[in-house]
Design a protein around this motif. Structure first.
Motif, short mmCIF file in Angstrom:
data_model
loop_
_atom_site.label_atom_id
_atom_site.label_comp_id
_atom_site.label_asym_id
_atom_site.label_seq_id
_atom_site.Cartn_x
_atom_site.Cartn_y
_atom_site.Cartn_z
N LEU A 115 75.49 43.29 20.41
CA LEU A 115 76.19 44.57 20.31
C LEU A 115 75.66 45.40 19.15
N LYS A 116 75.36 44.75 18.04
CA LYS A 116 74.81 45.48 16.90
C LYS A 116 73.45 46.09 17.24
N LYS A 117 72.68 45.37 18.05
CA LYS A 117 71.41 45.92 18.52
C LYS A 117 71.65 47.19 19.34
N GLY A 118 72.69 47.16 20.18
CA GLY A 118 73.03 48.33 20.97
C GLY A 118 73.47 49.50 20.11
N LEU A 119 74.24 49.21 19.06
CA LEU A 119 74.68 50.26 18.15
C LEU A 119 73.50 50.88 17.42
N GLU A 120 72.57 50.07 16.96
CA GLU A 120 71.38 50.59 16.29
C GLU A 120 70.55 51.46 17.24
N PHE A 121 70.49 51.05 18.49
CA PHE A 121 69.79 51.86 19.49
C PHE A 121 70.42 53.24 19.62
N MET A 122 71.73 53.29 19.73
CA MET A 122 72.42 54.57 19.88
C MET A 122 72.21 55.46 18.66
N LYS A 123 72.23 54.87 17.49
CA LYS A 123 72.04 55.64 16.26
C LYS A 123 70.61 56.17 16.16
N ARG A 124 69.63 55.38 16.61
CA ARG A 124 68.24 55.85 16.59
C ARG A 124 68.04 57.00 17.56
N VAL A 125 68.63 56.87 18.75
CA VAL A 125 68.54 57.97 19.73
C VAL A 125 69.09 59.25 19.13
N GLU A 126 70.26 59.15 18.52
CA GLU A 126 70.89 60.33 17.91
C GLU A 126 70.00 60.93 16.83
N LYS A 127 69.48 60.09 15.96
CA LYS A 127 68.65 60.56 14.84
C LYS A 127 67.43 61.34 15.35
N HIS A 128 66.71 60.76 16.30
CA HIS A 128 65.50 61.42 16.79
C HIS A 128 65.82 62.64 17.63
N PHE A 129 66.93 62.60 18.36
CA PHE A 129 67.31 63.76 19.16
C PHE A 129 67.69 64.93 18.27
N VAL A 130 68.45 64.67 17.21
CA VAL A 130 68.83 65.74 16.28
C VAL A 130 67.58 66.33 15.62
N GLU A 131 66.64 65.48 15.23
CA GLU A 131 65.39 65.98 14.65
C GLU A 131 64.66 66.89 15.64
N PHE A 132 64.69 66.52 16.92
CA PHE A 132 64.03 67.29 17.97
C PHE A 132 64.65 68.67 18.14
N ILE A 133 66.00 68.73 18.23
CA ILE A 133 66.64 70.02 18.47
C ILE A 133 66.56 70.92 17.23
N VAL A 134 66.55 70.33 16.05
CA VAL A 134 66.38 71.12 14.84
C VAL A 134 64.99 71.73 14.81
N LYS A 135 63.99 70.94 15.17
CA LYS A 135 62.61 71.43 15.19
C LYS A 135 62.46 72.59 16.15
N LEU A 136 63.12 72.53 17.30
CA LEU A 136 63.02 73.60 18.30
C LEU A 136 64.03 74.72 18.08
N LYS A 137 64.84 74.59 17.02
CA LYS A 137 65.84 75.60 16.68
C LYS A 137 66.82 75.84 17.83
N ILE A 138 67.25 74.75 18.44
CA ILE A 138 68.23 74.81 19.52
C ILE A 138 69.63 74.74 18.92
N GLU A 139 70.49 75.66 19.31
CA GLU A 139 71.87 75.63 18.81
C GLU A 139 72.60 74.44 19.42
N ALA A 140 73.29 73.70 18.58
CA ALA A 140 74.00 72.52 19.05
C ALA A 140 75.22 72.30 18.16
N GLU A 141 76.10 71.44 18.62
CA GLU A 141 77.31 71.11 17.87
C GLU A 141 77.42 69.60 17.75
N LYS A 142 78.29 69.13 16.90
CA LYS A 142 78.51 67.70 16.78
C LYS A 142 79.39 67.23 17.94
#
Length: 220
Positions: A115-142
């Motif tokens: 389960l901890k492996k799954g949680l780390e996976f979800m956190k990594r996805v979020e981290k890289h996705f947020v970096e992606f939308i910031v780079k493209l200047k896409i408006e987003a919310e939490k």
């Protein structure tokens, strides 16, 4: 998918006549209308599609407070049974394991590690996705709600769950490896997909896109 109109979401108290004739009072956000139905977003992120004719009354109010991760976990325990449900969580995610049968104590540490492996996976996805939308200047919310990943230990239980969730419509449950539901807002996968997480990665991106307001759930 229905051609929903999407007014600015707002929180209201609805009195709804249920199929059995009884009425229920629910707090929800009205997030869309279409084809004689409304989409109500509940406090755990679920959407309920209700015929307009079953809305008895509506009282305007503030947005209902989203559930905490602790409350989300309690709801999942109710859904799957405490003996068959294991979980880990943080402030943003709940990762749950649905067991085929109650777990022997000697295997608890293995379940927690997975389960901890799954949680780390979800956190990594979020981290890289947020970096992606910031780079493209896409408006987003939490995300408003804790994001849920459910892992089924056995394929048989996964298939049975998919059939129940989809009503037997769409792809056959046997051919599905994992999916994100725009209705329940949950990401659901087979345990066998935790070896590479390639299928969950695709579906986790969907979950991020819809929960950050980049696309609207049930939109055309």
């Amino acid at each position: 998918i229905l051609p929903w109109s999407s007014p600015l979401a707002r929180g209201d108290t609805f009195t709804v006549r249920e199929d059995d004739g009884n009425t229920a009072v629910v707090e929800a956000r009205l997030v869309g209308e279409g084809r004689g139905h409304v989409a109500l977003e509940r406090t755990d992120g679920r959407l309920e599609i209700v015929p307009l004719g079953q809305i008895v009354s509506r009282v305007a109010g503030d947005d209902p407070k989203p559930v905490s991760t602790a409350a989300m976990i309690e709801r999942l325990k109710e859904d799957f049974g405490e003996e068959r449900f294991r979980h880990v969580s943080d402030s943003s995610f709940v990762v749950g394991l649905i067991l085929s049968e109650p777990l022997q104590k000697k295997y608890e540490s293995n379940a927690t590690a997975g389960l901890k492996k799954g949680l780390e996976f979800m956190k990594r996805v979020e981290k890289h996705f947020v970096e992606f939308i910031v780079k493209l200047k896409i408006e987003a919310e939490k995300p408003r709600y804790p994001l849920v990943l459910l892992i089924f230990e056995t394929d048989d239980d996964f298939i049975e769950f998919v059939k129940k969730e989809t009503g037997g419509k769409g792809l056959s449950a046997e051919s599905i490896l994992g999916f994100y539901s725009v209705i329940t807002n949950r990401l659901v996968i087979r345990m066998s997909e935790c070896l590479s997480y390639s299928t969950p990665l695709h579906e986790a991106i969907h979950q991020q896109i819809y929960n950050r307001g980049i696309l609207k759930r049930l939109a055309p």
